[in-house]
Design an enzyme around this catalytic site. Structure first.
Site, PDB file in Angstrom:
ATOM      1  N   THR B  69       0.841  -1.190   0.000  1.00  0.00           N
ATOM      2  CA  THR B  69       0.000   0.000   0.000  1.00  0.00           C
ATOM      3  C   THR B  69       0.882   1.247   0.000  1.00  0.00           C
ATOM      4  O   THR B  69       2.106   1.144  -0.128  1.00  0.00           O
ATOM      5  CB  THR B  69      -1.020  -0.030   1.164  1.00  0.00           C
ATOM      6  OG1 THR B  69      -1.922   1.065   1.003  1.00  0.00           O
ATOM      7  CG2 THR B  69      -0.347   0.062   2.524  1.00  0.00           C
ATOM      8  N   LYS B  73       3.675   1.524  -3.784  1.00  0.00           N
ATOM      9  CA  LYS B  73       3.159   0.760  -4.924  1.00  0.00           C
ATOM     10  C   LYS B  73       4.012   0.908  -6.183  1.00  0.00           C
ATOM     11  O   LYS B  73       4.183  -0.049  -6.933  1.00  0.00           O
ATOM     12  CB  LYS B  73       1.710   1.162  -5.216  1.00  0.00           C
ATOM     13  CG  LYS B  73       0.760   0.741  -4.097  1.00  0.00           C
ATOM     14  CD  LYS B  73      -0.681   1.056  -4.429  1.00  0.00           C
ATOM     15  CE  LYS B  73      -1.556   0.764  -3.219  1.00  0.00           C
ATOM     16  NZ  LYS B  73      -2.986   0.909  -3.519  1.00  0.00           N
ATOM     17  N   GLY B 134      -6.749  12.158  -9.853  1.00  0.00           N
ATOM     18  CA  GLY B 134      -5.573  11.472  -9.318  1.00  0.00           C
ATOM     19  C   GLY B 134      -4.937  10.535 -10.324  1.00  0.00           C
ATOM     20  O   GLY B 134      -5.571   9.588 -10.782  1.00  0.00           O
ATOM     21  N   ALA B 138      -2.796   4.438  -7.404  1.00  0.00           N
ATOM     22  CA  ALA B 138      -4.175   3.946  -7.416  1.00  0.00           C
ATOM     23  C   ALA B 138      -4.931   4.511  -8.609  1.00  0.00           C
ATOM     24  O   ALA B 138      -5.658   3.788  -9.298  1.00  0.00           O
ATOM     25  CB  ALA B 138      -4.873   4.316  -6.112  1.00  0.00           C
TER      26      ALA B 138
END
Lengths: 264, 264
Positions: B69, B73, B134, B138
């Site tokens: 996490t 990453k 973003g 992620a």
């Protein structure tokens, strides 16, 4: 019931193999009982990778302690920044903790845990003659703890004569003249006899020494925990000797671990 | 009830910080339900020590998987021997597994997990216009998964124009002409809007985009899991939009993890 979350602190037990370790079954219930948010997990560390694995573990910020079992106890002593007197004497370690300054401190509870279990069972080694098979990591620690607990004479056997001579020199430096060594088992005169070799882990292992040559009603102790009843202990019991199981060593260490790691 | 012994296999989740991770609370009950003798523990890996920690973990013989996490990453993609197409496209990984030949394979389930959760909730992105805030690890994964799932048009915003251009180039190579990018949020025409920035983790964070500029009854999704109800979702709900919580991404990943790691 154990609940692991992102806040859980880590402890590991290193071995090769590791499937036989009993410490998770003892420590995790202790964590739960003390309401400590921590977990002990087994880490299978092949010998060639030990340094790399320990270097990685020591960098993990939520990892507070490393337990060490065979065959890594001697190497583990060299992977700490500081060593206890018992580690210096035995040349092996079975517990490493992170100090407040971030350095790692090595201790060895095998010997003191074993002797605590022996005393608890009514077999105080003080002023006794003790025979010990095995001058490896566990054997060295048990030898030192037996002498520290007042054993009058200690006979150690191991097929590795260099290892044996080195152990005797370290023991003599602290407890002069109380240790004799031999390549073959010499159980004469011993009322307490101890197996600190891995012999007994496998069903077809030879015996570390002959229980039928012991004095009647000797105390026969084994540090092998799995199987609980080794061939040595089975044959010793059949001969009327008093047997002392490997698990007692670990039970004897629990209070020591609790203090060492500052658990509740 | 979880029982850890010497035979237990290990999984870890790496982060910095790590106290907020939700995966142990999801995976450990899954292991128990599937009768898999394994445990997932949190590993706090400070960025300067990441390589050393991962090198150590990868050498542990009973460790089968590494979850990753923030903020690791992107780095994790470089710490595997092989990478999935999704990892190649997104440049980031959130799961590493040991392959039968001993090498490590990196996958990224953030995007597919998010889309699975979205579809499960009745918000299939196929043929839809989607806005995404973003372009980090992620965000990149979610962008690729949305296009793979058939989103017709994707508008991505991020203040880092170099990062944005690089992501667009990687997406265009696979799904030509479906992605537009901008430094400021451009939610026009989007029926599904997604926050894949960390904004919302802290109570005083600004909003990643303005929910009052969205078309009526938009689907507003957030990947922030803690708090469950971010300011974005709270304001969106008050405006009558349909909200989609961060935890759905993780729930959507559970089946994918199960298949990836071959769990029962």
């Amino acid at each position: 019931m154990m609940s692991i979350s992102g806040t859980t602190r880590l402890y590991v037990v290193l071995g090769d193999p590791v499937t036989q370790v009993q410490s998770p079954g003892l420590l995790n219930p202790l964590f739960a009982k003390l309401d400590v948010d921590a977990v002990l997990v087994p880490v299978h560390a092949p010998a060639p990778d030990l340094e790399r694995i320990v270097a990685g573990l020591q960098a993990i910020a939520n990892l507070d302690g490393i337990f060490v079992t065979v065959p890594h106890k001697v190497a583990a002593a060299g992977l700490a920044d500081r060593r206890s007197p018992m580690v210096e004497i035995t040349g092996s370690a079975n517990a490493l903790r992170r100090e407040p300054d971030g350095r790692w401190y090595a201790e060895n509870f095998d010997g003191t845990g074993f002797v605590a279990g022996l005393v608890e069972a009514g077999h105080d080694p003080q002023a006794r003659t003790v025979f010990l098979a095995g001058a490896g990591g566990a054997g060295s620690a048990i030898a030192a703890a037996l002498l520290a607990a007042g054993a009058e004479r200690l006979a150690v056997c191991d097929p590795d004569s260099a290892k044996l001579a080195a152990l005797r020199a370290r023991l003599d430096a602290h407890w002069p003249g109380r240790t004799s060594v031999s390549a073959e088992p010499d159980t004469a005169g011993a009322g307490i006899v101890v197996n600190a070799t891995p012999l007994g882990l496998r069903p077809d292992d030879p015996l570390p020494f002959r229980p039928d040559e012991l004095a009647p009603r000797s105390v026969v102790a084994d540090i092998v925990m799995k199987p609980r009843e080794t061939r040595l202990l089975r044959e010793a019991a059949a001969l009327g000797h008093r047997v002392h199981y490997g698990i007692h060593m670990l039970e004897g260490q629990l209070n020591a671990y609790r203090a060492f790691f500052g658990l509740g």
